[in-house]
Design an enzyme around this catalytic site. Structure first.
Site, PDB file in Angstrom:
ATOM      1  N   ARG A  99      -8.818 -11.301  28.828  1.00  0.00           N
ATOM      2  CA  ARG A  99      -8.732 -11.820  27.469  1.00  0.00           C
ATOM      3  C   ARG A  99      -8.681 -13.347  27.473  1.00  0.00           C
ATOM      4  NH1 ARG A  99      -4.010  -7.898  25.098  1.00  0.00           N
ATOM      5  NH2 ARG A  99      -4.514  -8.934  23.135  1.00  0.00           N
ATOM      6  N   LEU A 142      -2.285  -0.910  31.875  1.00  0.00           N
ATOM      7  CA  LEU A 142      -3.209  -1.624  31.006  1.00  0.00           C
ATOM      8  C   LEU A 142      -2.426  -2.164  29.818  1.00  0.00           C
ATOM      9  CD1 LEU A 142      -6.232   0.884  30.760  1.00  0.00           C
ATOM     10  CD2 LEU A 142      -6.184  -1.263  32.057  1.00  0.00           C
ATOM     11  N   ASP A 143      -2.918  -3.256  29.217  1.00  0.00           N
ATOM     12  CA  ASP A 143      -2.326  -3.761  27.983  1.00  0.00           C
ATOM     13  C   ASP A 143      -2.325  -2.659  26.921  1.00  0.00           C
ATOM     14  OD1 ASP A 143      -2.140  -6.238  29.159  1.00  0.00           O
ATOM     15  OD2 ASP A 143      -3.779  -7.143  28.025  1.00  0.00           O
ATOM     16  N   ARG A 144      -1.383  -2.746  26.009  1.00  0.00           N
ATOM     17  CA  ARG A 144      -1.279  -1.753  24.934  1.00  0.00           C
ATOM     18  C   ARG A 144      -2.604  -1.574  24.197  1.00  0.00           C
ATOM     19  NH1 ARG A 144       2.262  -3.442  19.926  1.00  0.00           N
ATOM     20  NH2 ARG A 144       0.431  -4.767  19.716  1.00  0.00           N
TER      21      ARG A 144
END
Length: 214
Positions: free
Chosen positions: A160, A56-58
């Site tokens: 996003r 997952l993205d940070r």
């Protein structure tokens, strides 16, 4: 450090463990020395058998599955690659978004503005997201919408970028939202809430749920 595993473990068996990744923590280490603190490094310290399956993205929180056996890694990774997993995210987006729909627009890396990605309709790699409005409310007097997001493909930054493409960036998104939209919440309001896949040993479907913290 062992408290970290206790606090964030959702499920564990011989082949994999399911973790609630907090927002702000990298899944894997970055390229520089200051980006070595990450989820997989913390887990390997506690459980040396930990193997990466997906990430997952940070700034995204939620469900991540890590393998604890080579067979588990191979079988579950293949399901991610072949889109045989079911993933549901929850997000809060700017503005009032009504109903439900699908964004079917490729998402590609923008080398002129790293680490940004952009929606590029003419690209040949598809990116597909289903969305559904769940609730309308206000944050600091600004209208926002809670949405359920179901990614069919798994491109980097897909959710996003697709929400920005719709004109409803995710609140707290420091890459794709306006400064005002970023400041409405102290974090990116994107959370991996549900994940299901076929168990590598018994071939039964397993489902995991981790409620959004926002």
């Amino acid at each position: 450090m062992s408290n970290f595993l206790t606090e964030h473990l959702i499920h564990r068996d011989d082949d994999f463990m399911v973790i609630h990744k907090p927002a702000g923590l990298l899944t894997v280490p970055g390229k520089t020395e200051d980006l070595q603190d990450c989820l997989i490094n913390r887990l390997v310290e506690l459980e040396p058998k930990t193997l990466l399956i997906h990430r997952l993205d940070r700034d995204t929180s939620g469900i991540l599955v890590f393998a604890l056996s080579r067979e588990g890694q191979k079988v579950i990774s293949r399901q991610f690659q072949e889109r045989q997993t079911d993933k549901v995210y929850q997000a809060i987006v700017a503005g009032t978004l009504e109903g439900e729909g699908t964004v079917d627009v490729p998402v590609i890396y923008d080398p002129s503005r790293p680490p940004l990605h952009i929606a590029e309709p003419n690209h040949n790699k598809p990116a597909l997201t289903h969305w559904q409005a769940v609730e309308h409310f206000e944050i600091q007097g600004q209208p926002v919408t809670r949405v359920k997001l179901t990614p069919i493909t798994g491109r980097s930054h897909q959710l996003r970028v697709h929400m920005q493409y719709l004109g409803h960036p995710i609140i707290g998104d420091t890459l794709y939202a306006t400064v005002q939209q970023q400041q409405l919440m102290p974090r990116l309001c994107l959370h991996a809430e549900q994940l299901s896949f076929i168990h590598p040993k018994n071939a039964e479907k397993v489902e995991f749920y981790c409620p959004a913290p926002f």
